[in-house]
Design a protein around this motif. Structure first.
Motif, short mmCIF file in Angstrom:
data_model
loop_
_atom_site.label_atom_id
_atom_site.label_comp_id
_atom_site.label_asym_id
_atom_site.label_seq_id
_atom_site.Cartn_x
_atom_site.Cartn_y
_atom_site.Cartn_z
N LYS A 36 0.83 -1.20 0.00
CA LYS A 36 0.00 0.00 0.00
C LYS A 36 0.87 1.25 0.00
CE LYS A 36 -3.47 2.41 2.81
NZ LYS A 36 -4.23 2.37 4.08
N VAL A 38 1.82 4.83 1.10
CA VAL A 38 1.57 5.75 2.21
C VAL A 38 2.38 7.02 1.98
CG1 VAL A 38 1.02 3.92 3.87
CG2 VAL A 38 3.40 4.66 3.59
N GLU A 356 3.70 -1.83 3.32
CA GLU A 356 3.45 -0.50 2.80
C GLU A 356 4.74 0.07 2.21
OE1 GLU A 356 0.02 0.82 6.08
OE2 GLU A 356 2.10 1.44 6.34
#
Length: 390
Positions: A36, A38, A356
């Motif tokens: 992900k 960030v 992330e």
């Protein structure tokens, strides 16, 4: 977090077990896992891991998706963006940050660029353009000098660079993961003569060699090629190739040190063994699916002497293996003009147990003072890597 498992059953093929000669059916398990994205906060940037004496800071941000860069002798920086334009960045007060940030050209699908004789050369999927660089950094009206490059397909991010002899080299990626191409120039590096911009294939069998550069002493050409997907988490490894005129680097039939790709049989009824004899193997390989994006040889004087003439490579990062890899910048040490060991230069973009990431590094460029620019097309940042020794 988007994670799922893709299992692929490859039917039996003579001589196949990921290149090792097992005639039984082979199951290859692939994964899709995208860490992900960030925010690139100050705290996260400060946590990046660097060799002793190095510093990293934001040169420019809020750039959308910056990709490739080129720098003039007086330090003006041109960067292409996924939005289909070219931005000008300039650090006029020499504080390590760009005060000037403006769009100077709109050009659909522009990606690679290089500077020669006060001209900015740019490549899209099918065309090559050049535009005169004005004294203030603005660009003149773009002039189209080529218009018939092959369509992009899966790999549409073209790059270009002028070689030591003055000819223009253009990387043309494959249209697919692995297939028989219908255009001679697909999956190649081509070279064009500036006298009339006529071109020929310089090297073939290259799936997607976005980053390439010339070793400063030997002037040998090296390129980082992307490996084939869906051969498993650990195959195909990314390749560093020494590129020579007329060379065949194996894609899509042969990869690595003579391994056979089971999905594509060599042409003209050749066996894998026969085709492998025509192929030049890589000089080095690196973790599969790291996704090498750009490469340059460091010729500046700011970094320690042992960095001189070493190759710097950005690894954009994986999306198709169980454990994320890449998301970093590495240094490949060259000894006597030949590649030796590789070491990490900038790491730490993967966080939260690698679930992330706050940076997918893409382009590289060197400023006149010898510091290094590194673009990130995930958070819209361009970093400046410098060495103070303190």
């Amino acid at each position: 977090m988007n994670r799922f498992l893709l299992a692929i059953l490859i039917c039996a093929m003579p001589g196949f077990a990921l290149g090792q000669g097992n005639k039984e059916a082979e199951k290859i398990v692939g994964h899709v896992f995208k860490p992900k994205t960030v925010e690139a906060t100050k705290e996260r940037i400060n946590s990046l891991k660097l060799p002793d004496g190095f510093d990293i800071e934001v040169f420019a941000d809020q750039l959308g998706k910056p990709r490739m860069m080129a720098v003039t002798q007086d330090g003006k920086v041109y960067v292409t963006r996924r939005a289909g334009d070219v931005y000008l960045l300039s650090d006029d007060n020499k504080d390590g940050k760009a005060e000037v940030k403006k769009k100077v050209l709109q050009l659909d699908k522009v990606h690679g660029l290089d500077i020669k004789d006060d001209w900015l050369y740019m490549v899209t999927v099918n065309e090559v353009y050049r535009a005169r660089i004005n004294k203030n950094g603005d660009l003149g009206k773009p002039e189209k000098i080529m218009s018939d490059l092959p369509d992009g397909g899966q790999h549409a991010n073209r790059t270009l660079a002028f070689g030591p002899e003055g000819k223009l080299y253009i990387s043309i990626g494959s249209t697919c993961n692995a297939c028989d191409e219908t255009r001679e120039e697909s999956a190649t590096l081509v070279v064009a003569d500036p006298k009339d911009w006529s071109r020929e294939v310089y090297a073939k069998g290259l799936r997607n060699t976005i980053g390439f550069d010339w070793e400063p002493n030997t002037r040998d050409l090296y390129g980082m090629d992307h490996g084939i997907d869906w051969l498993g988490d650990e195959q195909q490894k990314e390749e560093l190739n020494k590129l020579v005129k007329g060379g065949n680097y194996g894609w899509p039939y042969i990869y690595g040190e003579g391994h056979h790709n089971p999905a594509d049989e060599p042409p003209h009824n050749m066996t894998y063994e026969e085709y492998a004899k025509k192929v030049t193997n890589p000089v080095k390989t690196y973790t599969a699916h790291s996704s090498p994006l750009d490469m340059l040889f460091y010729t500046g004087e700011q970094f320690p002497e042992e960095y001189r003439n070493d190759a710097i490579v950005t690894f954009h990062g994986s999306w198709n293996r169980e454990k994320a890899v890449g998301y970093k910048v590495i240094r490949i040490n060259f000894k006597d003009g030949k590649p030796a060991e590789a070491t990490d230069l900038v790491t730490g973009f993967l966080v939260n147990n690698d679930k992330e990431q706050f940076g997918r590094v893409t382009g590289l460029a060197m400023l006149p003072d010898g510091s290094l620019l590194i673009s990130d097309d995930a958070n819209g940042v361009i970093y400046r890597l410098s060495y103070s020794g303190s």
